[in-house]
Scaffold this motif. Structure first.
Motif, mmCIF file in Angstrom:
data_model
loop_
_atom_site.group_PDB
_atom_site.id
_atom_site.type_symbol
_atom_site.label_atom_id
_atom_site.label_comp_id
_atom_site.label_asym_id
_atom_site.label_seq_id
_atom_site.Cartn_x
_atom_site.Cartn_y
_atom_site.Cartn_z
ATOM 1 N N VAL A 1 0.849 -1.184 0.000
ATOM 2 C CA VAL A 1 0.000 0.000 0.000
ATOM 3 C C VAL A 1 0.889 1.238 0.000
ATOM 4 N N GLN A 2 0.587 2.177 -0.870
ATOM 5 C CA GLN A 2 1.366 3.414 -0.932
ATOM 6 C C GLN A 2 0.846 4.395 0.120
ATOM 7 N N VAL A 3 1.703 4.838 1.006
ATOM 8 C CA VAL A 3 1.335 5.767 2.079
ATOM 9 C C VAL A 3 1.976 7.122 1.803
ATOM 10 N N VAL A 4 1.136 8.158 1.724
ATOM 11 C CA VAL A 4 1.620 9.504 1.424
ATOM 12 C C VAL A 4 1.298 10.417 2.599
ATOM 13 N N PRO A 5 2.303 10.800 3.404
ATOM 14 C CA PRO A 5 2.057 11.752 4.497
ATOM 15 C C PRO A 5 1.954 13.181 3.951
ATOM 16 N N ILE A 6 0.960 13.899 4.443
ATOM 17 C CA ILE A 6 0.729 15.282 4.009
ATOM 18 C C ILE A 6 0.458 16.118 5.257
ATOM 19 N N PRO A 7 1.276 17.108 5.575
ATOM 20 C CA PRO A 7 1.042 17.944 6.765
ATOM 21 C C PRO A 7 -0.100 18.929 6.510
ATOM 22 N N ILE B 1 -0.288 23.100 6.777
ATOM 23 C CA ILE B 1 -0.491 23.896 5.557
ATOM 24 C C ILE B 1 -1.706 24.792 5.713
ATOM 25 N N ALA B 2 -2.829 24.225 6.223
ATOM 26 C CA ALA B 2 -4.053 25.001 6.400
ATOM 27 C C ALA B 2 -3.866 26.127 7.407
ATOM 28 N N ASP B 3 -3.125 25.836 8.469
ATOM 29 C CA ASP B 3 -2.880 26.856 9.499
ATOM 30 C C ASP B 3 -2.111 28.041 8.912
ATOM 31 N N LYS B 4 -1.142 27.765 8.062
ATOM 32 C CA LYS B 4 -0.372 28.847 7.427
ATOM 33 C C LYS B 4 -1.233 29.660 6.464
ATOM 34 N N LEU B 5 -2.247 29.028 5.911
ATOM 35 C CA LEU B 5 -3.141 29.738 4.989
ATOM 36 C C LEU B 5 -4.171 30.593 5.714
ATOM 37 N N GLY B 6 -4.337 30.364 7.023
ATOM 38 C CA GLY B 6 -5.245 31.210 7.796
ATOM 39 C C GLY B 6 -6.310 30.488 8.575
ATOM 40 N N THR C 1 -7.101 26.340 10.256
ATOM 41 C CA THR C 1 -6.881 24.887 10.316
ATOM 42 C C THR C 1 -8.107 24.114 9.837
ATOM 43 N N LYS C 2 -9.269 24.790 9.773
ATOM 44 C CA LYS C 2 -10.491 24.127 9.292
ATOM 45 C C LYS C 2 -10.367 23.701 7.832
ATOM 46 N N ALA C 3 -9.414 24.272 7.126
ATOM 47 C CA ALA C 3 -9.256 23.959 5.703
ATOM 48 C C ALA C 3 -8.362 22.741 5.467
ATOM 49 N N ALA C 4 -7.969 22.035 6.533
ATOM 50 C CA ALA C 4 -7.111 20.855 6.374
ATOM 51 C C ALA C 4 -7.772 19.801 5.494
ATOM 52 N N ASN C 5 -9.090 19.649 5.630
ATOM 53 C CA ASN C 5 -9.776 18.654 4.800
ATOM 54 C C ASN C 5 -9.749 19.037 3.316
ATOM 55 N N ILE C 6 -9.733 20.351 3.026
ATOM 56 C CA ILE C 6 -9.664 20.790 1.632
ATOM 57 C C ILE C 6 -8.254 20.568 1.079
ATOM 58 N N VAL C 7 -7.240 20.722 1.918
ATOM 59 C CA VAL C 7 -5.872 20.389 1.502
ATOM 60 C C VAL C 7 -5.805 18.915 1.120
#
Length: 522
Positions: free
Chosen positions: A438-444, A448-453, A455-461
């Motif tokens: 299984v290919q596992v891809v970690p994504i912070p 990333i969402a916190d830097k954009l303004g 943290t609620k946008a993490a799901n959109i990332v």
């Protein structure tokens, strides 16, 4: 014995002639075409409403569904004949719930829906409202309709739903061993009333036809019986009339059918029929309780809107119609499981994906699952995107897992199919974590969402990363959905950036410095 002695002295040639004559005569009775000179004419045959072969599970292939003398087979035949005569086979949806009535889908070659115990009227309501041009039949027994399904049948009748309900009343729970039913007669014994039904303890039998006849909305209510040929013919006419009423759009129709249950009653088939006549009919008298067209008040009808309009996927004037977006769906179907904590937008992410799928012309399904906690509780959802009709919304083995936290990663990773993808919301995969093939891809995503303004946008990332990694849906469709669903301008701008950030992370950073697992997957 005398006949046997006579036959014993007949020579072999005469015996052969007798055998041939009997054989040819029996063939003529079964199949007139086998003998052109036959005097027999086939009048009754199996209705084309029935399947050619009644399939059974391998371990039960030599057993019948219905006991000898059971009324269900007779009712099946009467319904099939009525549908055939009215030319309604290709327009019929049959809803059968738990109990002996559930076996209907083995026999009727029409649309079939299996409902939970007692819920046939509710399912039939949904089918009829979504397909108003179809003939929808709810087929129920007394334990199902009058016990666990009391609320469903009463409210469907009270709303005047344009469905037809056939209620097979044998006064007992037939499939599950003979427990007391709401229609069990006073004094009648059952496994849960071994001293007989006592009104002071179990109450009186329920009269469903009379009860529903007190409502204003039903168009047609009749009680019939399968006690003898005369009453079976009356039942045939009632069944046909109930279907005609639905065909003509008159309203709710209901036929209660008093039926024998020889096995559970402990009687032979002939005695059981007589028991219907002598014991059941005095308690449940045959009658037409309602036969009229109810008049609904004018001016209070709900607006008729298309599915696209109700789901708010109708393109606005001057905007690009995302449903006409050309995107190469290089798959037959994609099964996705999204998991995390309440408040991380897990369920919302699934809803956004199916909205995108609909706009791109795919078949979609979304099934949520969450604990009692509104926040911080475990939550996950199942998403199916397919070019073909979806049989079940349940995703047991996802092609893609979107894990928003470590708990979800460890819990659901073993379910991912070989060669599948896991998108993990984290800077790195836990050191002791490994899933073969299984290919596992970690994504912070949270960072990333916190830097954009927000943290609620993490799901959109994570959504942007999912689209870029799998290419299952078009980013343009995602942007269109966000623009329609996100009403707050400032949050919409963050979501636009988050969607793009997730895509860029997959393209530019995700596979840089990836650690190879023992099986070769990063």
């Amino acid at each position: 014995m005398a006949n046997e002695s006579v036959i014993s002295v007949v020579d072999k040639e005469v015996k052969a002639e007798i055998k041939v004559e009997v054989k040819s005569e029996s063939i003529a009775k079964v199949d007139p075409k086998a003998n052109a000179d036959s005097e027999y004419e086939s009048i009754h045959s199996k209705s084309p409403l029935f399947y050619d072969l009644y399939e059974r599970k391998s371990e039960l292939k030599n057993q019948t569904h219905y006991c000898p003398g059971c009324g269900h087979g007779v009712v099946h035949k009467l319904i099939a004949e009525a549908l055939q005569e009215l030319g309604l086979q290709d327009k019929t949806i049959f809803v059968s719930p738990v109990g002996c009535s559930v076996f209907a889908y083995y026999y009727f070659d029409v649309g079939n829906v299996q409902a939970a115990h007692g819920r046939a009227p509710a399912c039939a309501t949904g089918a009829k409202r979504s397909c108003p041009d179809k003939i929808v039949i709810a087929y129920q027994g007394d334990g199902d309709l009058a016990a666990i399904g009391t609320a469903e049948i009463v409210h469907a009748a009270n709303r005047g739903e344009k469905i037809t309900v056939f209620f097979v009343n044998n006064g007992i729970y037939g499939m599950t061993g003979g427990q007391l039913a709401p229609t069990t007669l006073v004094g009648q014994k059952s496994t849960t009333s071994p001293w007989g039904r006592r009104p002071s303890n179990e109450g009186f039998p329920m009269h469903m036809a009379e009860l529903l006849a007190t409502l204003e909305a039903p168009a047609y209510i009749e009680r019939v019986a399968l006690s003898d040929n005369k009453n079976i013919m009356k039942a045939r006419r009632a069944i046909r009339k109930a279907l005609e009423i639905q065909r003509d759009g008159a309203g709710f129709s209901f036929v209660e059918i008093l039926s024998p249950c020889p096995t559970i009653w402990g009687k032979d088939p002939v005695e059981a029929r007589r028991w219907v006549l002598e014991k059941m009919m005095p308690v449940f008298p045959l009658n037409v309780f309602r036969d009229h067209r109810p008049e609904m008040p004018a001016g209070n009808q709900p607006p008729h809107r298309s599915v696209a309009d109700v789901l708010e996927i109708t393109p606005k004037a001057g905007k690009l119609d995302a449903s006409k977006t050309v995107h190469a769906h290089r798959f037959k179907d994609v099964k996705i499981k999204i998991a995390g904590l309440g408040g991380q937008g897990v369920l919302l992410l699934g809803q956004l994906l199916i909205e995108m799928g609909m706009r791109e012309g795919l078949e979609v399904s979304w099934l949520p699952s969450y604990g009692p906690e509104m926040r911080s509780g475990s939550a996950h959802c199942h998403v199916c995107l397919s070019k073909e009709r979806i049989g079940s919304p349940l995703v047991s083995h996802p092609d893609v897992l979107v894990a928003m936290n470590e708990f979800s990663l460890r819990k659901f990773a073993p379910e991912v199919v070989s060669g599948g993808v896991i998108l993990y919301n984290g800077a790195s995969v836990p050191a002791d974590f490994s899933v073969p093939e299984v290919q596992v891809v970690p994504i912070p995503a949270a960072e990333i969402a916190d830097k954009l303004g927000s943290t609620k946008a993490a799901n959109i990332v994570m959504m942007g990363a999912l689209l870029e990694e799998t290419e299952c849906l078009a980013p343009g469709t995602a942007l269109s959905v966000l623009e329609d669903k996100v009403k707050k301008v400032s949050l919409l701008e963050i979501d636009r950036k988050a969607l793009n950030a997730g895509r860029l992370f997959i393209d530019e950073q995700a596979h840089i410095g990836a650690v190879t697992q023992p099986d070769g997957f990063a």
